[in-house]
Design a protein around this motif. Sequence first.
Motif, PDB file in Angstrom:
ATOM      1  N   ILE A 186       0.920  -1.276  -0.030  1.00 37.65           N
ATOM      2  CA  ILE A 186      -0.241   0.096   0.023  1.00 37.65           C
ATOM      3  C   ILE A 186       0.828   1.326  -0.082  1.00 37.65           C
ATOM      4  CG2 ILE A 186      -1.645   1.350   1.397  1.00 37.65           C
ATOM      5  CD1 ILE A 186      -2.794  -1.102   0.002  1.00 37.65           C
ATOM      6  N   ASP A 187       1.944   1.183   0.798  1.00 37.17           N
ATOM      7  CA  ASP A 187       2.815   2.474   1.020  1.00 37.17           C
ATOM      8  C   ASP A 187       3.485   2.545  -0.611  1.00 37.17           C
ATOM      9  OD1 ASP A 187       2.523   3.292   3.454  1.00 37.17           O
ATOM     10  OD2 ASP A 187       3.910   1.952   4.235  1.00 37.17           O
ATOM     11  N   SER A 188       3.770   1.651  -1.191  1.00 43.65           N
ATOM     12  CA  SER A 188       4.600   1.534  -2.506  1.00 43.65           C
ATOM     13  C   SER A 188       3.805   2.159  -3.488  1.00 43.65           C
ATOM     14  CB  SER A 188       4.905   0.147  -2.904  1.00 43.65           C
ATOM     15  OG  SER A 188       4.018  -0.485  -3.445  1.00 43.65           O
ATOM     16  N   ILE A 189       2.440   2.091  -3.525  1.00 42.71           N
ATOM     17  CA  ILE A 189       1.611   2.856  -4.454  1.00 42.71           C
ATOM     18  C   ILE A 189       0.899   4.048  -4.017  1.00 42.71           C
ATOM     19  CG2 ILE A 189       0.619   0.635  -5.514  1.00 42.71           C
ATOM     20  CD1 ILE A 189      -1.859   0.814  -4.027  1.00 42.71           C
ATOM     21  N   GLY A 190       1.391   4.576  -2.978  1.00 47.89           N
ATOM     22  CA  GLY A 190       0.964   5.893  -2.527  1.00 47.89           C
ATOM     23  C   GLY A 190       0.118   5.852  -1.688  1.00 47.89           C
ATOM     24  N   GLY A 191      -0.637   4.908  -0.638  1.00 44.92           N
ATOM     25  CA  GLY A 191      -1.510   4.813   0.020  1.00 44.92           C
ATOM     26  C   GLY A 191      -2.921   4.738  -0.698  1.00 44.92           C
ATOM     27  N   VAL A 192      -3.966   4.639   0.108  1.00 45.07           N
ATOM     28  CA  VAL A 192      -5.209   4.435  -0.637  1.00 45.07           C
ATOM     29  C   VAL A 192      -6.234   5.386  -0.025  1.00 45.07           C
ATOM     30  CG1 VAL A 192      -4.928   2.255  -1.585  1.00 45.07           C
ATOM     31  CG2 VAL A 192      -5.861   2.220   0.748  1.00 45.07           C
ATOM     32  N   ASP A 193      -7.420   5.938  -0.735  1.00 46.05           N
ATOM     33  CA  ASP A 193      -8.593   6.568  -0.152  1.00 46.05           C
ATOM     34  C   ASP A 193      -9.766   5.680   0.235  1.00 46.05           C
ATOM     35  OD1 ASP A 193      -7.243   9.171  -0.519  1.00 46.05           O
ATOM     36  OD2 ASP A 193      -7.863   9.001  -2.710  1.00 46.05           O
ATOM     37  N   VAL A 194     -10.267   5.817   1.402  1.00 42.96           N
ATOM     38  CA  VAL A 194     -11.399   5.345   1.777  1.00 42.96           C
ATOM     39  C   VAL A 194     -12.552   6.320   2.187  1.00 42.96           C
ATOM     40  CG1 VAL A 194     -10.159   2.973   2.375  1.00 42.96           C
ATOM     41  CG2 VAL A 194     -10.710   4.711   4.016  1.00 42.96           C
ATOM     42  N   THR A 195     -13.460   5.840   2.190  1.00 46.70           N
ATOM     43  CA  THR A 195     -14.842   6.419   2.589  1.00 46.70           C
ATOM     44  C   THR A 195     -15.647   6.186   3.605  1.00 46.70           C
ATOM     45  OG1 THR A 195     -14.865   7.917   0.464  1.00 46.70           O
ATOM     46  CG2 THR A 195     -16.804   8.191   2.105  1.00 46.70           C
ATOM     47  N   THR A 196     -15.962   6.777   4.933  1.00 49.85           N
ATOM     48  CA  THR A 196     -16.820   6.175   5.602  1.00 49.85           C
ATOM     49  C   THR A 196     -17.967   6.954   6.125  1.00 49.85           C
ATOM     50  OG1 THR A 196     -16.831   5.152   7.999  1.00 49.85           O
ATOM     51  CG2 THR A 196     -15.067   6.422   7.685  1.00 49.85           C
ATOM     52  N   THR A 197     -18.986   6.790   6.313  1.00 49.78           N
ATOM     53  CA  THR A 197     -20.005   7.379   6.846  1.00 49.78           C
ATOM     54  C   THR A 197     -20.241   7.391   8.382  1.00 49.78           C
ATOM     55  OG1 THR A 197     -21.702   5.902   6.407  1.00 49.78           O
ATOM     56  CG2 THR A 197     -21.273   7.602   4.796  1.00 49.78           C
ATOM     57  N   VAL A 198     -19.327   6.785   8.895  1.00 55.69           N
ATOM     58  CA  VAL A 198     -19.618   6.596  10.450  1.00 55.69           C
ATOM     59  C   VAL A 198     -17.954   6.670  11.130  1.00 55.69           C
ATOM     60  CG1 VAL A 198     -21.576   5.092  10.431  1.00 55.69           C
ATOM     61  CG2 VAL A 198     -19.298   3.952  10.531  1.00 55.69           C
ATOM     62  N   ASP A 199     -17.903   7.064  12.420  1.00 57.73           N
ATOM     63  CA  ASP A 199     -16.572   7.056  12.965  1.00 57.73           C
ATOM     64  C   ASP A 199     -16.100   5.671  13.161  1.00 57.73           C
ATOM     65  OD1 ASP A 199     -16.778   9.896  12.859  1.00 57.73           O
ATOM     66  OD2 ASP A 199     -17.392  10.187  15.183  1.00 57.73           O
ATOM     67  N   ILE A 200     -14.884   5.455  13.232  1.00 53.76           N
ATOM     68  CA  ILE A 200     -14.303   4.412  13.366  1.00 53.76           C
ATOM     69  C   ILE A 200     -13.485   4.334  14.522  1.00 53.76           C
ATOM     70  CG2 ILE A 200     -12.883   2.485  12.613  1.00 53.76           C
ATOM     71  CD1 ILE A 200     -13.845   2.931   9.739  1.00 53.76           C
ATOM     72  N   ASN A 201     -13.506   3.625  15.716  1.00 53.13           N
ATOM     73  CA  ASN A 201     -12.446   3.601  16.919  1.00 53.13           C
ATOM     74  C   ASN A 201     -12.615   2.356  17.322  1.00 53.13           C
ATOM     75  OD1 ASN A 201     -11.112   4.359  18.943  1.00 53.13           O
ATOM     76  ND2 ASN A 201     -12.362   5.560  20.266  1.00 53.13           N
ATOM     77  N   ASP A 202     -11.414   1.554  16.902  1.00 50.24           N
ATOM     78  CA  ASP A 202     -11.053   0.309  17.396  1.00 50.24           C
ATOM     79  C   ASP A 202      -9.717   0.110  17.977  1.00 50.24           C
ATOM     80  OD1 ASP A 202     -10.756  -2.487  17.426  1.00 50.24           O
ATOM     81  OD2 ASP A 202     -11.078  -2.828  15.260  1.00 50.24           O
ATOM     82  N   PRO A 203      -9.862  -0.192  19.171  1.00 51.65           N
ATOM     83  CA  PRO A 203      -8.515  -0.097  19.970  1.00 51.65           C
ATOM     84  C   PRO A 203      -7.712  -1.485  19.746  1.00 51.65           C
ATOM     85  CG  PRO A 203     -10.456  -0.708  21.370  1.00 51.65           C
ATOM     86  CD  PRO A 203     -10.941  -0.187  20.191  1.00 51.65           C
ATOM     87  N   GLN A 204      -8.385  -2.483  19.081  1.00 49.86           N
ATOM     88  CA  GLN A 204      -7.650  -3.762  18.890  1.00 49.86           C
ATOM     89  C   GLN A 204      -6.806  -3.563  17.441  1.00 49.86           C
ATOM     90  OE1 GLN A 204      -7.735  -6.410  20.518  1.00 49.86           O
ATOM     91  NE2 GLN A 204      -9.017  -5.462  22.046  1.00 49.86           N
ATOM     92  N   SER A 205      -7.315  -2.763  16.478  1.00 53.22           N
ATOM     93  CA  SER A 205      -6.618  -2.730  15.404  1.00 53.22           C
ATOM     94  C   SER A 205      -5.874  -1.191  15.385  1.00 53.22           C
ATOM     95  CB  SER A 205      -7.612  -2.863  14.005  1.00 53.22           C
ATOM     96  OG  SER A 205      -8.347  -1.548  14.147  1.00 53.22           O
ATOM     97  N   ARG A 206      -6.047  -0.556  16.475  1.00 55.22           N
ATOM     98  CA  ARG A 206      -5.405   0.831  16.534  1.00 55.22           C
ATOM     99  C   ARG A 206      -5.831   1.835  15.336  1.00 55.22           C
ATOM    100  NH1 ARG A 206      -1.496  -2.785  18.105  1.00 55.22           N
ATOM    101  NH2 ARG A 206      -0.419  -2.692  16.172  1.00 55.22           N
ATOM    102  N   LEU A 207      -7.110   1.444  14.935  1.00 61.30           N
ATOM    103  CA  LEU A 207      -7.442   2.583  13.789  1.00 61.30           C
ATOM    104  C   LEU A 207      -8.607   3.448  14.315  1.00 61.30           C
ATOM    105  CD1 LEU A 207      -7.679   3.065  10.760  1.00 61.30           C
ATOM    106  CD2 LEU A 207      -9.621   1.644  10.478  1.00 61.30           C
ATOM    107  N   LYS A 208      -8.529   4.618  14.306  1.00 60.99           N
ATOM    108  CA  LYS A 208      -9.468   5.838  14.493  1.00 60.99           C
ATOM    109  C   LYS A 208      -9.419   6.785  13.216  1.00 60.99           C
ATOM    110  CE  LYS A 208     -10.127   8.857  18.434  1.00 60.99           C
ATOM    111  NZ  LYS A 208      -9.912   9.536  19.754  1.00 60.99           N
ATOM    112  N   LEU A 209     -10.644   6.638  12.711  1.00 54.48           N
ATOM    113  CA  LEU A 209     -10.999   7.543  11.768  1.00 54.48           C
ATOM    114  C   LEU A 209     -12.206   8.460  12.096  1.00 54.48           C
ATOM    115  CD1 LEU A 209     -10.479   5.154   8.621  1.00 54.48           C
ATOM    116  CD2 LEU A 209      -8.890   7.001   9.677  1.00 54.48           C
ATOM    117  N   THR A 210     -12.463   9.733  11.555  1.00 55.35           N
ATOM    118  CA  THR A 210     -13.780  10.232  11.627  1.00 55.35           C
ATOM    119  C   THR A 210     -14.389  10.033  10.259  1.00 55.35           C
ATOM    120  OG1 THR A 210     -12.935  12.035  10.892  1.00 55.35           O
ATOM    121  CG2 THR A 210     -12.921  12.100  13.341  1.00 55.35           C
TER     122      THR A 210
END
Length: 391
Positions: A186-210
Motif C-alpha cells: 500500500i505504501d509503495s503505491i502511495g496509499g489508498v483513499d477510503v470513505t466511511t459515513t461513521v466514525d471508526i474507533n477500534d482499540p484492537q486494530s488501533r484504527l481511529k477515523l472520523t
Amino acid sequence: MADQQKDQQPISSRRAGRRGLRIAGLSLAAVLLVAAGFGGFAYWKLNHNITSVDLNSLLGSARPPASTNGAFNILLLGSDSRAGANQRKGGGANDGTARSDTAMVVHVEHDHRHASVVSIPRDALVDRPACTKADGSTAPAVAGAMFNSAFEVGGAACAVKTAESVTGLRMDHFVEIDFAGFASFIDSIGGVDVTTTVDINDPQSRLKLTHGTHHLSGDQALAFVRTRHGIGDGSDLGRIELQHQMLKSILEQARSVGLLGNPVKLFKVADTLTRSITADTDLASVNDLVGLSQTLKAIGPDDLTLVTLPVHYAPTDPNRVVATQPQAARLWEALKSDRPVPKDVLRQQPANPADAAHPSTSAAPGPSGRARPSAAARPSASAAAWAVLHR
C-alpha cells in the motif's frame, strides 16, 4: 463493492476507468523494459524475490478438474503470521504458526472480462481433508474444523485442498500476502483513499477515523482491513465488507498512480510486491505475473462482483459459523458453471459497517446488466453471535 457504484455512471467515465486499469495491468510488463535498461539485474532481482510452493507435487491428481473454457480460479490468502516484521504490524505473540486471516476465491469468467470474488469467513466450520505438509508429513482429516486452520496445520497446499473440497472448484493459482507485505505494498503505491459515513474507533486494530474520506498509509490500510471492534455489530462479516471496500480502493489507486511514466516508482512497486507474496510455481516468475496481469487487464471495478459465502452461526458453537444451504451450494455451482453469482446470494449479503445508512435489499443491475451485491441484508446469525467471533 460493486453495489457502491452508480448505475448511471457516464460511459466516458467508465471507459476512462478501464483505460486506467489497463495501464495498471500493464505495469508489470513495463518492468521487463525497465529491467532491460538495468542490464537484466532488475529482472533477476524481481524473479528471485518471489517465494513459491509446488502445489502440483503436494496435491497430486485427486483434485477437481480444471476448466476447459478459459475460466480459472485464484485463492487469495492473507496470512496472520507474527513472524519478523509481522509481529509489530499485527500485534500479539509469535507462536510460530500462521492462519489464513483472509481467504478470497476469485473466479475469472471465460471472457476474462468479469470476475466474482467470494470471501470465506475464517471461522467457518468445514470438513478439512487430509493433506500433505511441506515437509512431506500428513495432516489428518478433521470434521468441523475452522477454515483458517488448514493453513496453520498444512500451509498453502492444505489451504488450497480445503478450498477445493469446500467449493468443488479447482484452485488454478494461489497467492499469499502477510501483514507486513500488505502494508508495504500500500505504501509503495502511495496509499489508498477510503470513505466511511461513521466514525471508526477500534482499540484492537488501533484504527481511529472520523467519518469522511481519508487517505490511508500502509499501516492504516492494514488496520482498516483488520478492524471490527467499535464499528457496526462487531462481526467478522463486517470486517470482510471493509476488505471488499479496500480491494476497490486499491484498484482505484492502481489506476491513478501513473506507474508507466515513472520507471523508478514502477520498479519500487514491483520490487515490493514480488518480495511480499508467496505463489504457486506457475505464477512464481515475472513472466508468469505479467501474463496474468495481461489476462486480467480488461476487468474493471464495474466488472467485479464481491460477496461473502452465505453462513449462519453453528448450532454446536455460537462462536463459529457454517455455510447456509442451499444458497452456498448454488453459489459454488454457479461459479463452477461459469455463471454469475445467484441473485438470492446477492440479496443476503451483510451490511458494510462503514455505511451509516444502507440501500434496499434488492440487487440492482450494474452497467453490465448483471445483478450487483447489496450491502443491506444482515447476516442470518444474531448480532450477538457475530460479535463473539474471535479476533
